[in-house]
Design a protein around this motif. Structure first.
Motif, short mmCIF file in Angstrom:
data_model
loop_
_atom_site.label_atom_id
_atom_site.label_comp_id
_atom_site.label_asym_id
_atom_site.label_seq_id
_atom_site.Cartn_x
_atom_site.Cartn_y
_atom_site.Cartn_z
N PHE A 1 0.82 -1.21 0.00
CA PHE A 1 0.00 0.00 0.00
C PHE A 1 0.86 1.26 0.00
CE2 PHE A 1 -2.02 -3.33 2.52
CZ PHE A 1 -3.28 -3.43 1.95
N GLU A 2 0.36 2.28 -0.67
CA GLU A 2 0.95 3.61 -0.58
C GLU A 2 0.10 4.53 0.29
OE1 GLU A 2 2.91 6.87 -3.64
OE2 GLU A 2 1.11 5.79 -4.27
N MET A 3 -1.18 4.21 0.41
CA MET A 3 -2.12 5.07 1.12
C MET A 3 -2.37 4.57 2.55
SD MET A 3 -4.89 5.82 -1.93
CE MET A 3 -6.10 6.40 -0.74
N LEU A 4 -1.44 4.87 3.44
CA LEU A 4 -1.56 4.50 4.85
C LEU A 4 -2.13 5.65 5.65
CD1 LEU A 4 -0.94 2.47 7.17
CD2 LEU A 4 1.34 3.52 7.32
N GLN A 5 -3.15 5.36 6.45
CA GLN A 5 -3.72 6.38 7.33
C GLN A 5 -2.67 6.86 8.33
OE1 GLN A 5 -7.15 4.59 9.13
NE2 GLN A 5 -8.47 4.94 7.37
N SER A 6 -2.72 8.15 8.63
CA SER A 6 -1.73 8.72 9.54
C SER A 6 -2.41 9.67 10.53
CB SER A 6 -0.67 9.47 8.74
OG SER A 6 0.14 10.27 9.58
N ASP A 7 -2.10 9.50 11.81
CA ASP A 7 -2.62 10.42 12.82
C ASP A 7 -2.03 11.81 12.64
OD1 ASP A 7 -4.14 8.41 13.96
OD2 ASP A 7 -2.58 7.85 15.41
N GLU A 8 -0.81 11.87 12.11
CA GLU A 8 -0.15 13.15 11.92
C GLU A 8 -0.78 13.95 10.77
OE1 GLU A 8 1.51 10.23 12.12
OE2 GLU A 8 2.12 10.50 14.21
N ASP A 9 -1.30 13.25 9.77
CA ASP A 9 -1.90 13.91 8.61
C ASP A 9 -3.17 13.14 8.21
OD1 ASP A 9 -2.47 15.44 6.43
OD2 ASP A 9 -0.65 14.96 5.31
N TRP B 1 -5.17 11.74 2.31
CA TRP B 1 -5.72 11.03 1.16
C TRP B 1 -7.18 11.39 0.87
CZ3 TRP B 1 -1.75 9.28 -1.24
CH2 TRP B 1 -0.63 8.83 -0.53
N GLU B 2 -7.69 12.43 1.52
CA GLU B 2 -9.11 12.75 1.43
C GLU B 2 -9.56 13.00 -0.01
OE1 GLU B 2 -12.28 15.50 3.86
OE2 GLU B 2 -10.33 16.38 3.40
N LYS B 3 -8.77 13.72 -0.79
CA LYS B 3 -9.15 14.05 -2.16
C LYS B 3 -9.27 12.80 -3.02
CE LYS B 3 -7.86 17.08 -6.02
NZ LYS B 3 -6.87 18.08 -6.50
N VAL B 4 -8.28 11.91 -2.89
CA VAL B 4 -8.31 10.66 -3.67
C VAL B 4 -9.45 9.77 -3.20
CG1 VAL B 4 -7.02 8.57 -4.24
CG2 VAL B 4 -5.83 10.76 -4.11
N GLU B 5 -9.65 9.69 -1.89
CA GLU B 5 -10.72 8.86 -1.34
C GLU B 5 -12.08 9.29 -1.86
OE1 GLU B 5 -9.03 7.48 3.02
OE2 GLU B 5 -9.81 9.50 2.79
N LYS B 6 -12.34 10.58 -1.88
CA LYS B 6 -13.63 11.09 -2.35
C LYS B 6 -13.81 10.89 -3.84
CE LYS B 6 -14.51 14.57 1.23
NZ LYS B 6 -14.71 16.02 1.52
N THR B 7 -12.74 11.08 -4.60
CA THR B 7 -12.82 10.95 -6.06
C THR B 7 -13.12 9.51 -6.47
OG1 THR B 7 -11.26 12.78 -6.39
CG2 THR B 7 -11.58 11.26 -8.23
N LEU B 8 -12.47 8.56 -5.79
CA LEU B 8 -12.58 7.16 -6.19
C LEU B 8 -13.53 6.33 -5.32
CD1 LEU B 8 -8.83 6.39 -7.00
CD2 LEU B 8 -10.71 6.70 -8.62
N GLY B 9 -13.98 6.90 -4.22
CA GLY B 9 -14.85 6.14 -3.33
C GLY B 9 -14.12 5.00 -2.63
N ILE B 10 -12.86 5.23 -2.29
CA ILE B 10 -12.05 4.22 -1.61
C ILE B 10 -11.57 4.78 -0.27
CG2 ILE B 10 -11.30 3.15 -3.76
CD1 ILE B 10 -8.62 4.61 -3.44
#
Length: 215
Positions: A150-158, A162-171
């Motif tokens: 994975f490249e898209m790891l959730q981070s407490d610091e930030d 990935w919000e923009k990509v998540e919303k665009t792709l529904g992932i």
């Protein structure tokens, strides 16, 4: 506009923008793929499957690690299959690789068949993640390994990285805890997660247990 068109083709590339996305993935994910593959000890006799092979770069890398075995690549995008076949033409001609159009939800392989299954930056798009992981488990040999990268790891610091990509792709981006939990639910053992300092990269390895033998 260009960014949106490219991102929209991340899941199932097609047409002009899909071709650009495939080219971008082959180059942009190369270092990530190398890092992920470093967490598996490959034997030259292995049978290996790459799920969501995209443009086929991971298949080519896997072929370099396999001697007397074979590497399969599947993708549900016909454009990806076409491009992956072109990139791996020599490996296909010599019988080391085979590329096919298929879904992770219905893998065209016999039970207990693969030594390793890899999936680089594709898990986000799987339609039924728990059952898809069980389907991969079905085709793994006892002791066979799964590698998720994975490249898209959730981070407490930030948290909104990935919000923009998540919303665009529904992932959704993934977390170490979330991946560990779903792999356990799917029946895997010896689950390990790894992160790379200074990046948002994460990979997970897991094995098929003896109790998961399917006859």
């Amino acid at each position: 506009m260009k960014y949106r068109k490219l991102v929209e083709n991340a899941g199932k590339p097609k047409g002009f923008w899909g071709k650009l996305m495939i080219k971008s993935m082959n180059s942009g994910h190369s270092d990530l793929t190398d890092w992920g593959l470093s967490h598996i000890e490959f034997e030259r006799r292995y049978n290996v499957l790459d799920v969501g092979c995209g443009g086929g770069k991971a298949v080519a890398k896997l072929c370099e690690k396999i001697g007397n075995g074979k590497v399969w690549g599947i993708d549900y995008s016909d454009l990806c299959v076409k491009k992956a076949k072109k990139l791996n033409e020599r490996n296909i001609l010599c019988g080391k690789a085979k590329i096919a159009q298929a879904s992770v939800s219905a893998l065209p392989f016999n039970n207990n068949n693969m030594d390793v299954v890899t999936a680089v930056e594709t898990y986000y798009f799987w339609p039924d993640k728990l059952n898809d992981l069980k389907e991969i488990n079905r085709i793994l040999k006892v002791g066979g390994k799964l590698l998720l990268v994975f490249e898209m790891l959730q981070s407490d610091e930030d948290p909104f990285k990935w919000e923009k990509v998540e919303k665009t792709l529904g992932i959704k981006a993934v977390s170490e805890e979330g991946i560990e939990n779903i792999l356990s639910q799917a029946g895997y053992i010896n689950i390990r997660t790894y992160t790379k300092s200074g990046t948002s990269w994460m990979c997970a390895t897991a094995e098929k247990s003896k109790n998961q033998v399917i006859k």
